[in-house]
Design a protein around this motif. Structure first.
Motif, PDB file in Angstrom:
ATOM      1  N   PRO A  31       0.809  -1.223   0.000  1.00 20.68           N
ATOM      2  CA  PRO A  31       0.000   0.000   0.000  1.00 20.68           C
ATOM      3  C   PRO A  31       0.843   1.275   0.000  1.00 20.68           C
ATOM      4  O   PRO A  31       0.557   2.223  -0.735  1.00 20.68           O
ATOM      5  N   GLU A  32       1.924   1.285   0.772  1.00 17.12           N
ATOM      6  CA  GLU A  32       2.805   2.454   0.808  1.00 17.12           C
ATOM      7  C   GLU A  32       3.563   2.610  -0.511  1.00 17.12           C
ATOM      8  O   GLU A  32       3.694   3.720  -1.037  1.00 17.12           O
ATOM      9  N   LEU A  33       4.048   1.508  -1.064  1.00 17.17           N
ATOM     10  CA  LEU A  33       4.764   1.570  -2.338  1.00 17.17           C
ATOM     11  C   LEU A  33       3.853   2.048  -3.461  1.00 17.17           C
ATOM     12  O   LEU A  33       4.277   2.834  -4.324  1.00 17.17           O
ATOM     13  N   ILE A  34       2.619   1.599  -3.482  1.00 16.74           N
ATOM     14  CA  ILE A  34       1.670   2.039  -4.512  1.00 16.74           C
ATOM     15  C   ILE A  34       1.441   3.543  -4.400  1.00 16.74           C
ATOM     16  O   ILE A  34       1.432   4.255  -5.412  1.00 16.74           O
ATOM     17  N   LEU A  35       1.286   4.052  -3.173  1.00 16.31           N
ATOM     18  CA  LEU A  35       1.137   5.500  -2.992  1.00 16.31           C
ATOM     19  C   LEU A  35       2.345   6.260  -3.538  1.00 16.31           C
ATOM     20  O   LEU A  35       2.206   7.279  -4.220  1.00 16.31           O
ATOM     21  N   GLN A  36       3.535   5.770  -3.251  1.00 16.94           N
ATOM     22  CA  GLN A  36       4.760   6.432  -3.704  1.00 16.94           C
ATOM     23  C   GLN A  36       4.913   6.356  -5.218  1.00 16.94           C
ATOM     24  O   GLN A  36       5.235   7.350  -5.868  1.00 16.94           O
ATOM     25  N   LYS A  37       4.703   5.179  -5.775  1.00 14.24           N
ATOM     26  CA  LYS A  37       4.964   4.944  -7.196  1.00 14.24           C
ATOM     27  C   LYS A  37       3.877   5.511  -8.109  1.00 14.24           C
ATOM     28  O   LYS A  37       4.062   5.557  -9.322  1.00 14.24           O
ATOM     29  N   THR A  38       2.743   5.924  -7.547  1.00  8.20           N
ATOM     30  CA  THR A  38       1.655   6.487  -8.357  1.00  8.20           C
ATOM     31  C   THR A  38       1.323   7.926  -7.963  1.00  8.20           C
ATOM     32  O   THR A  38       0.275   8.449  -8.327  1.00  8.20           O
ATOM     33  N   ALA A  39       2.215   8.578  -7.251  1.00  5.49           N
ATOM     34  CA  ALA A  39       1.953   9.943  -6.773  1.00  5.49           C
ATOM     35  C   ALA A  39       1.685  10.926  -7.920  1.00  5.49           C
ATOM     36  O   ALA A  39       0.959  11.908  -7.736  1.00  5.49           O
ATOM     37  N   ASP A  40       2.218  10.665  -9.113  1.00  9.48           N
ATOM     38  CA  ASP A  40       2.015  11.560 -10.251  1.00  9.48           C
ATOM     39  C   ASP A  40       0.702  11.295 -10.999  1.00  9.48           C
ATOM     40  O   ASP A  40       0.354  12.048 -11.916  1.00  9.48           O
ATOM     41  N   LEU A  41      -0.019  10.270 -10.641  1.00  5.43           N
ATOM     42  CA  LEU A  41      -1.244   9.894 -11.359  1.00  5.43           C
ATOM     43  C   LEU A  41      -2.255  11.033 -11.485  1.00  5.43           C
ATOM     44  O   LEU A  41      -2.775  11.272 -12.585  1.00  5.43           O
ATOM     45  N   PRO A  42      -2.544  11.799 -10.441  1.00  3.87           N
ATOM     46  CA  PRO A  42      -3.530  12.878 -10.580  1.00  3.87           C
ATOM     47  C   PRO A  42      -3.099  13.997 -11.538  1.00  3.87           C
ATOM     48  O   PRO A  42      -3.950  14.756 -12.012  1.00  3.87           O
ATOM     49  N   ILE A  80       9.070  -3.233  -9.058  1.00  2.93           N
ATOM     50  CA  ILE A  80       9.388  -4.368  -8.183  1.00  2.93           C
ATOM     51  C   ILE A  80       9.138  -5.697  -8.898  1.00  2.93           C
ATOM     52  O   ILE A  80       8.506  -6.581  -8.372  1.00  2.93           O
ATOM     53  N   GLY A  81       9.579  -5.824 -10.137  1.00  4.04           N
ATOM     54  CA  GLY A  81       9.425  -7.082 -10.857  1.00  4.04           C
ATOM     55  C   GLY A  81       8.038  -7.300 -11.430  1.00  4.04           C
ATOM     56  O   GLY A  81       7.698  -8.411 -11.813  1.00  4.04           O
ATOM     57  N   GLY A  82       7.211  -6.273 -11.483  1.00  2.00           N
ATOM     58  CA  GLY A  82       5.896  -6.405 -12.095  1.00  2.00           C
ATOM     59  C   GLY A  82       4.747  -6.570 -11.126  1.00  2.00           C
ATOM     60  O   GLY A  82       3.599  -6.680 -11.543  1.00  2.00           O
ATOM     61  N   GLU A  83       5.029  -6.578  -9.837  1.00  5.92           N
ATOM     62  CA  GLU A  83       3.939  -6.779  -8.869  1.00  5.92           C
ATOM     63  C   GLU A  83       2.955  -5.620  -8.850  1.00  5.92           C
ATOM     64  O   GLU A  83       1.777  -5.792  -8.585  1.00  5.92           O
ATOM     65  N   ILE A  84       3.456  -4.399  -9.100  1.00  7.94           N
ATOM     66  CA  ILE A  84       2.611  -3.209  -9.178  1.00  7.94           C
ATOM     67  C   ILE A  84       3.064  -2.381 -10.377  1.00  7.94           C
ATOM     68  O   ILE A  84       4.126  -2.624 -10.946  1.00  7.94           O
ATOM     69  N   LEU A  85       2.247  -1.390 -10.745  1.00  9.62           N
ATOM     70  CA  LEU A  85       2.628  -0.451 -11.782  1.00  9.62           C
ATOM     71  C   LEU A  85       2.908   0.904 -11.170  1.00  9.62           C
ATOM     72  O   LEU A  85       2.216   1.324 -10.243  1.00  9.62           O
ATOM     73  N   GLY A  86       3.891   1.574 -11.710  1.00 11.49           N
ATOM     74  CA  GLY A  86       4.166   2.947 -11.327  1.00 11.49           C
ATOM     75  C   GLY A  86       3.668   3.886 -12.405  1.00 11.49           C
ATOM     76  O   GLY A  86       3.457   3.478 -13.552  1.00 11.49           O
ATOM     77  N   GLY A 127      -7.274  -3.371  -9.508  1.00 10.82           N
ATOM     78  CA  GLY A 127      -6.478  -4.508  -9.094  1.00 10.82           C
ATOM     79  C   GLY A 127      -5.721  -4.232  -7.814  1.00 10.82           C
ATOM     80  O   GLY A 127      -6.021  -3.296  -7.075  1.00 10.82           O
ATOM     81  N   GLU A 128      -4.730  -5.068  -7.575  1.00  5.55           N
ATOM     82  CA  GLU A 128      -3.911  -4.951  -6.372  1.00  5.55           C
ATOM     83  C   GLU A 128      -2.553  -5.575  -6.659  1.00  5.55           C
ATOM     84  O   GLU A 128      -2.365  -6.192  -7.713  1.00  5.55           O
ATOM     85  N   ALA A 129      -1.629  -5.410  -5.747  1.00  6.97           N
ATOM     86  CA  ALA A 129      -0.297  -5.992  -5.930  1.00  6.97           C
ATOM     87  C   ALA A 129      -0.420  -7.486  -6.212  1.00  6.97           C
ATOM     88  O   ALA A 129      -1.193  -8.181  -5.566  1.00  6.97           O
ATOM     89  N   TRP A 130       0.314  -7.953  -7.199  1.00  8.00           N
ATOM     90  CA  TRP A 130       0.345  -9.346  -7.635  1.00  8.00           C
ATOM     91  C   TRP A 130      -0.964  -9.802  -8.263  1.00  8.00           C
ATOM     92  O   TRP A 130      -1.144 -10.979  -8.540  1.00  8.00           O
ATOM     93  N   ASN A 131      -1.916  -8.906  -8.445  1.00  8.25           N
ATOM     94  CA  ASN A 131      -3.209  -9.322  -8.980  1.00  8.25           C
ATOM     95  C   ASN A 131      -3.771  -8.240  -9.904  1.00  8.25           C
ATOM     96  O   ASN A 131      -4.825  -7.668  -9.648  1.00  8.25           O
ATOM     97  N   GLY A 132      -3.053  -7.944 -10.959  1.00  7.97           N
ATOM     98  CA  GLY A 132      -3.548  -7.041 -11.981  1.00  7.97           C
ATOM     99  C   GLY A 132      -3.597  -5.581 -11.598  1.00  7.97           C
ATOM    100  O   GLY A 132      -4.498  -4.860 -12.015  1.00  7.97           O
ATOM    101  N   HIS A 133      -2.630  -5.112 -10.813  1.00  7.62           N
ATOM    102  CA  HIS A 133      -2.610  -3.694 -10.469  1.00  7.62           C
ATOM    103  C   HIS A 133      -2.465  -2.863 -11.740  1.00  7.62           C
ATOM    104  O   HIS A 133      -1.685  -3.188 -12.626  1.00  7.62           O
TER     105      HIS A 133
END
Length: 153
Positions: free
Chosen positions: A7-18, A55-61, A101-107
């Motif tokens: 959850p923290e990594l997703i917040l960091q890696k997608t901070a530019d999304l908005p 991180i190897g594809g588990e999430i998208l940035g 989606g979520e980490a490891w499941n189609g994020h």
């Protein structure tokens, strides 16, 4: 074994999304290597953004870039080229971006556009439990289609 705070990594890696919301899409490019897409580049409002596996594809940035990618073809089966599937969105303003989606499941992400109520741009990690072997760090790209009238079924 390494443990990640997804959850923290997703917040960091997608901070530019908005930052892409409210901008008009001008161009879509993909980086491909052999038979897989590794990066989706979007130009909107004169700015470049990239979405890619983390991180190897588990999430998208999703990151704003400081420079534009260079379109190119190479003889070894790789390159950065236009992506015609997303041409239907060119010139349209991004009205919303949702994570799915979520980490490891189609994020991934779904982008909606002004005036295009029946289609969305989709980008998702290939890590969904059904990816082919040796494809852990690439993207699934698609167009979501929606039906709004129940008697069309």
């Amino acid at each position: 074994m390494t443990s990640y705070n997804y959850p923290e990594l997703i917040l960091q890696k997608t901070a530019d999304l908005p930052k892409i919301v409210g901008l008009s899409l001008e161009k879509a490019l993909v980086n491909y290597v052999a038979d897989e897409f590794n990066v989706l580049y979007l130009k909107a409002g004169g700015r470049w953004f990239a979405t890619q596996p983390e991180i190897g594809g588990e999430i998208l940035g999703f990151h704003e870039l400081g420079a534009s990618p260079k379109e190119r073809h190479t003889s070894d089966g790789s390159g950065i080229v236009g992506f015609a599937m997303f041409d239907r969105f060119m010139g349209a303003q991004v009205t919303a971006v949702r994570q799915m989606g979520e980490a490891w499941n189609g994020h991934g992400f779904e982008l909606s556009f002004d005036g295009i109520v029946d289609h969305t741009l989709l980008v998702q990690s290939i890590c969904t439990g059904s990816e082919p072997e040796d494809y852990s760090d690439c993207l699934r790209l698609g167009v979501g289609s929606y039906v709004h009238v129940a008697n069309c079924i």
